[in-house]
Scaffold this motif. Structure first.
Motif, short mmCIF file in Angstrom:
data_model
loop_
_atom_site.label_atom_id
_atom_site.label_comp_id
_atom_site.label_asym_id
_atom_site.label_seq_id
_atom_site.Cartn_x
_atom_site.Cartn_y
_atom_site.Cartn_z
N SER A 224 0.85 -1.19 0.00
CA SER A 224 0.00 0.00 0.00
C SER A 224 0.88 1.24 0.00
N LEU A 225 0.39 2.29 -0.66
CA LEU A 225 1.10 3.56 -0.70
C LEU A 225 0.07 4.65 -1.00
N PHE A 240 1.75 7.39 3.55
CA PHE A 240 1.45 6.16 4.29
C PHE A 240 1.84 4.96 3.41
N ALA A 241 2.61 4.05 3.98
CA ALA A 241 3.08 2.88 3.23
C ALA A 241 2.93 1.63 4.07
N GLY A 242 2.60 0.53 3.41
CA GLY A 242 2.53 -0.77 4.06
C GLY A 242 3.51 -1.74 3.43
N VAL A 243 4.31 -2.40 4.27
CA VAL A 243 5.33 -3.34 3.81
C VAL A 243 5.10 -4.68 4.51
N ILE A 254 16.36 -1.53 4.02
CA ILE A 254 16.30 -0.08 4.12
C ILE A 254 15.11 0.41 3.30
N VAL A 255 14.24 1.21 3.93
CA VAL A 255 13.10 1.82 3.24
C VAL A 255 13.49 3.25 2.88
N GLU A 272 9.82 -9.55 10.87
CA GLU A 272 9.77 -10.98 11.15
C GLU A 272 8.97 -11.69 10.05
N PRO A 273 9.14 -13.00 9.89
CA PRO A 273 8.40 -13.72 8.85
C PRO A 273 6.89 -13.53 8.99
N GLY A 274 6.24 -13.15 7.90
CA GLY A 274 4.80 -12.98 7.87
C GLY A 274 4.28 -11.71 8.50
N SER A 275 5.16 -10.82 8.93
CA SER A 275 4.71 -9.61 9.63
C SER A 275 4.51 -8.45 8.66
N THR A 276 3.68 -7.48 9.11
CA THR A 276 3.36 -6.28 8.32
C THR A 276 3.80 -5.06 9.11
N ASP A 277 4.33 -4.07 8.41
CA ASP A 277 4.76 -2.84 9.05
C ASP A 277 4.18 -1.65 8.29
N SER A 278 3.64 -0.70 9.04
CA SER A 278 3.11 0.53 8.45
C SER A 278 4.08 1.68 8.71
N GLN A 279 4.46 2.34 7.65
CA GLN A 279 5.40 3.44 7.73
C GLN A 279 4.68 4.75 7.38
#
Length: 611
Positions: A224-225, A240-243, A254-255, A272-279
């Motif tokens: 997402s962006l 807003f970004a989703g990785v 590095i983002v 971590e494996p299978g995890s989502t991060d919102s930046q």
């Protein structure tokens, strides 16, 4: 045994010629020697070459005759046929989505799929036919039904993976049509199974063979962006970004955020494996430009490691409200930031210089030419209505549509509504049992939201969802917002632009730097460009003006590139992996190999005898 080229047996006339060569006496030079004792062992051979003398046992002659016979037999192309009464039709579907660019199967999954499908072509019998479909944003027929293997192989090698999502539903629907009425029909899918559009496909009575491609899932992707105004500072923008990490191990990367190709911020990220991060990034913006997000990590899929957004500076939305009094509607409009609101009780002429018009139970004498929100009004060029429905019950609404974001309608009661049929230009976003309640769409470049009921004759203004809907409608109808949505598209979707100048030859600059001409309709300022299979920045150059577009993959199901052993077909069935089809093949290659072996034996025997 049968033969594809039986005329090759005419070459058998060369066999007696070889024998004749051995019967003819060779001319020898007479030479006086001291003794013939050492030459006696060659006497038999000398006598065999005398004309019309009976042939004797000669290994070189036997080898040469056998080699020639095998060569003739190979040119006749023998084969073994089974007990098949009629040929079958094989429809091959090649997945050309972005995940087929994954490199876990070197060089790519697409190359592995082509190689695997090529082996299937080799198994075709003479009575079989095959078609090849490329399943992309649009399904393409690369090769019509044929039994010519060369044509099929050429069509197969022309396939390239794109940067689009997986679209297999249309390909399966077309394949169903093609095999309809065929008793010996098979559908072969070569894919990694990353398809999310097969939930409603019914595979009943279809012989579907699934060939999964891929071995692992090692990918971190942008899913997402989005760029929004920063409510705390109007001079900055919030990105807003989703990785997501779809690999089986922790990912360190590095983002990097760029503004017009210049890095403005870089952050380390551990997933971590299978995890989502919102930046969330906050960046200044003083002009229209491009925000780009990059993931600096080597993984199996590079297509989702970068995404871009064309960010346009927000402008105040100039709104004209046409009403005889609706304080709920006026209050909802006034609660929206960055607007300029004017209200009138009638619209007799074309609206003044405004961005959008809101019609509240008033049919204007001159219908607006700008984007319009119309409530409980009709217009013959847009909506046809004749009847009224009492107490309609809301049964469904499109929660994914931008108009209904964060909107809940399960507690809304309506006194009455106009009964209409959904026109071609619109889609129904709110439904009752008998008629659509709210329509949304675009016609000739003009957007419109239409509600068939009077909001004051409902409980909707008393619900929190009402001002949310009005804010969503203003944002969707605002030309600046709609323009931003038009210049940011998914890969494979069409780009639409309205030209400010009438240049007869607009040009599109592609992400790889190449230029291509854009076809326009005479007298029309609207340009539609659909060749967006590659992600990146597209620039429409028209005279002295330029319109910038961003095309992105941004698809979580595509970034999750782990191969699926089963193909989920919704609630109907599951298709598991299929082994390679076995069939009888031509044997001429083996005959040629045998002839070469005989040639080597002759060479060996000759040198052994003369050593």
């Amino acid at each position: 045994m049968n033969f594809l080229s039986p005329y090759a047996f005419w070459l058998a006339v060369t066999l007696p010629i070889v024998v004749v060569f051995y019967l003819l006496k060779r001319r020898r030079k007479v030479q006086v020697v001291a003794s013939s004792m050492l030459w006696r062992k060659f006497l038999a051979e000398t006598q065999a070459s005398t004309p019309f003398q009976k042939l004797r046992h000669h290994w070189l002659l036997i080898f040469q005759l056998l080699m020639l016979a095998l060569a003739i037999l190979a040119m006749a192309r023998p084969y073994f046929s089974g007990n098949v009464s009629e040929g079958g039709l094989l429809v091959v579907i090649m997945d050309t989505s972005a995940s087929m660019q994954s490199t876990d199967v070197p060089p790519t999954r697409m190359d592995a799929a082509i190689k695997k499908a090529g082996k299937l072509i080799d198994t075709l019998s003479d009575t079989d036919q095959m078609m090849i479909l490329a399943a992309g944003r649009q399904t393409r027929v690369l090769q019509s039904a044929t039994s010519e293997k060369n044509k099929l192989q050429r069509a197969l090698k022309s396939i390239e993976a794109s940067d689009t999502s997986t679209y297999l539903l249309d390909a399966f629907k077309l394949a169903r049509t093609l095999v309809d009425g065929q008793e010996l029909a098979e559908i072969h899918l070569f894919s990694d199974g990353a398809a999310s559009d097969l939930n409603k496909f019914d595979p009943t009575d279809l012989n579907i063979n699934y060939h999964p491609i891929g071995t692992r899932s090692d990918n971190v992707g942008i899913v997402s962006l989005d760029v929004r105004p920063n409510p705390d500072d109007e001079t900055t923008r919030a990105i807003f970004a989703g990785v997501v990490n779809y690999s089986t191990s922790r990912a360190d990367l590095i983002v990097e955020l760029q503004w017009n190709d210049q890095t403005i911020e870089a952050r380390p990220l551990e997933l971590e494996p299978g995890s989502t991060d919102s930046q969330v990034f906050i960046a200044p913006q003083s002009e229209n430009g491009i925000f780009s997000l990059k993931l600096n990590r080597d993984d199996d899929l590079a297509a989702d490691n970068q995404a871009s957004v064309v960010s346009l500076l927000p402008k105040p939305a100039r709104i004209l409200l046409v009403t005889r009094g609706n304080r709920f509607l006026e209050k909802a409009l006034n609660s929206i930031s960055n607007i300029e609101l004017a209200a009138v009780d009638q619209l007799t002429d074309a609206p003044p210089d405004v961005d959008l018009v809101v019609l509240d139970k008033i049919t204007p004498l001159a219908w607006p030419t700008v984007n319009t929100l119309a409530m409980h009004v009709t217009h013959t060029n847009w909506i046809e209505s004749a009847n009224t429905v009492e107490s309609p019950v809301i049964v469904d609404w499109k929660a994914a549509h931008p108009l209904l974001r964060f909107v809940q309608l399960d507690d809304v009661q309506i006194a009455e509504t106009l009964e209409v049929k959904t026109p071609n230009w619109a889609m129904s976003v709110v439904e009752s049992t008998r008629t659509p309640l709210i329509l949304a769409g675009e016609k000739e470049g003009q957007r419109m939201v239409w509600a068939g009921f009077d909001t004051l004759q409902s409980t909707w203004p008393l619900r929190i969802s009402f001002p949310i809907f009005i804010a969503n409608a203003v944002e969707w109808l605002n030309p600046t917002t709609s323009q931003a949505s038009m210049v940011n598209v998914r890969t494979g979707d069409a780009m639409i632009a309205t030209l400010e100048e009438t240049d007869p030859k607009p040009v599109m600059l592609l992400p790889d730097g190449q230029k291509t001409s854009v076809i326009t309709n005479p007298g029309s300022r609207q340009v539609i460009f659909a060749d967006t299979l590659r992600q990146g920045i597209y620039r429409l150059q028209n005279g002295s003006t330029e319109v910038v577009f961003a095309s992105n993959l941004i698809d979580a199901s595509e970034s999750d590139n782990g191969p699926r052993e089963e193909l989920n077909l919704g609630g109907y069935n599951q298709v598991t992996r299929t082994g390679q089809k076995r069939a009888d093949l031509e044997i001429w290659r083996w005959l040629v190999l045998a002839a070469l072996i005989v040639l080597m034996l002759e060479w060996w025997y000759y040198h052994k005898r003369t050593a």
